[in-house]
Motif scaffolding. Sequence first.
Motif, short mmCIF file in Angstrom:
data_model
loop_
_atom_site.label_atom_id
_atom_site.label_comp_id
_atom_site.label_asym_id
_atom_site.label_seq_id
_atom_site.Cartn_x
_atom_site.Cartn_y
_atom_site.Cartn_z
N PHE A 3 4.98 -4.38 6.56
CA PHE A 3 3.83 -4.30 5.67
C PHE A 3 2.55 -4.35 6.51
O PHE A 3 2.35 -5.27 7.29
N LYS A 55 -0.52 -7.75 1.46
CA LYS A 55 0.69 -7.65 2.29
C LYS A 55 1.63 -8.83 2.08
O LYS A 55 2.81 -8.66 1.76
N VAL A 80 3.00 -9.27 -1.61
CA VAL A 80 4.07 -8.32 -1.95
C VAL A 80 5.33 -8.65 -1.17
O VAL A 80 6.44 -8.66 -1.72
N CYS A 93 -0.04 -1.18 2.51
CA CYS A 93 -0.68 -1.79 1.35
C CYS A 93 -2.14 -1.32 1.36
O CYS A 93 -2.98 -1.88 2.06
N THR A 138 -2.32 -1.22 -3.88
CA THR A 138 -2.24 -2.57 -4.43
C THR A 138 -3.41 -2.93 -5.33
O THR A 138 -3.33 -3.91 -6.07
N SER A 157 4.49 -3.07 -7.65
CA SER A 157 4.52 -2.94 -6.19
C SER A 157 5.90 -3.32 -5.65
O SER A 157 6.46 -2.64 -4.79
#
Length: 210
Positions: free
Chosen positions: A32, A40, A43, A131, A177, A185
């Motif tokens: 990420f 980041k 998620v 992201c 995002t 997500s």
Amino acid sequence: MQKSSNVVWQEQKVNRQDRERLNGHGSVVLWFTGLSGSGKSTVAHAVEERLHGYRCRTIVLDGDNVRHGLCGDLGFSIDDRHENIRRIGEMAKLFLDAGVISLTAFISPMCSDRNRVRELIPDGEFLEIYCKCPIEVCEERDVKGLYRRARVGDIKEFTGISSPYEEPEKPELTIDTHELSLEESVEQVINLLHDRGVLREEKVSTAAGS
């Protein structure tokens, strides 16, 4: 960095394929990347929670946490950022060999650093997840006040303000995002893992019905 001529790679009796069979799923590196505040870590941890529900072996390597230990001796200069990502890449590779799904949440601002990690990992097993979030939104989310401090000069070499961020050129997945919910997500990442054959349907079905 000079390597010792006395270091020899030790072959393992239990290999990655053995571990993946035991785990019931494949291993992969989910990388990420994005600006500070882009989501980041949020998620990555939410994806790990979902995978844990599927009884998958996982670990999240978070930028702040890693800098408390493994990379505690590094600052934020360009050279230190290079070394920070190099170490994380080597650690992610070890987890890959251990049959674990590793989720790394690092700004990792330079394309060259991310590509260097990609080259460490077998083809198709480094999945770069961007992201994507406008810097204005990242600043609004900034509960630590880092952007504000960076804009007044209290923090030097802050990515997106006084230090560059290079967007991924061809990420395996881009998550907007600022537009998607956390659940949406997470679903995108889970779908990616299904598409790549990392998750086995029977394991997910069994976990969902337990």
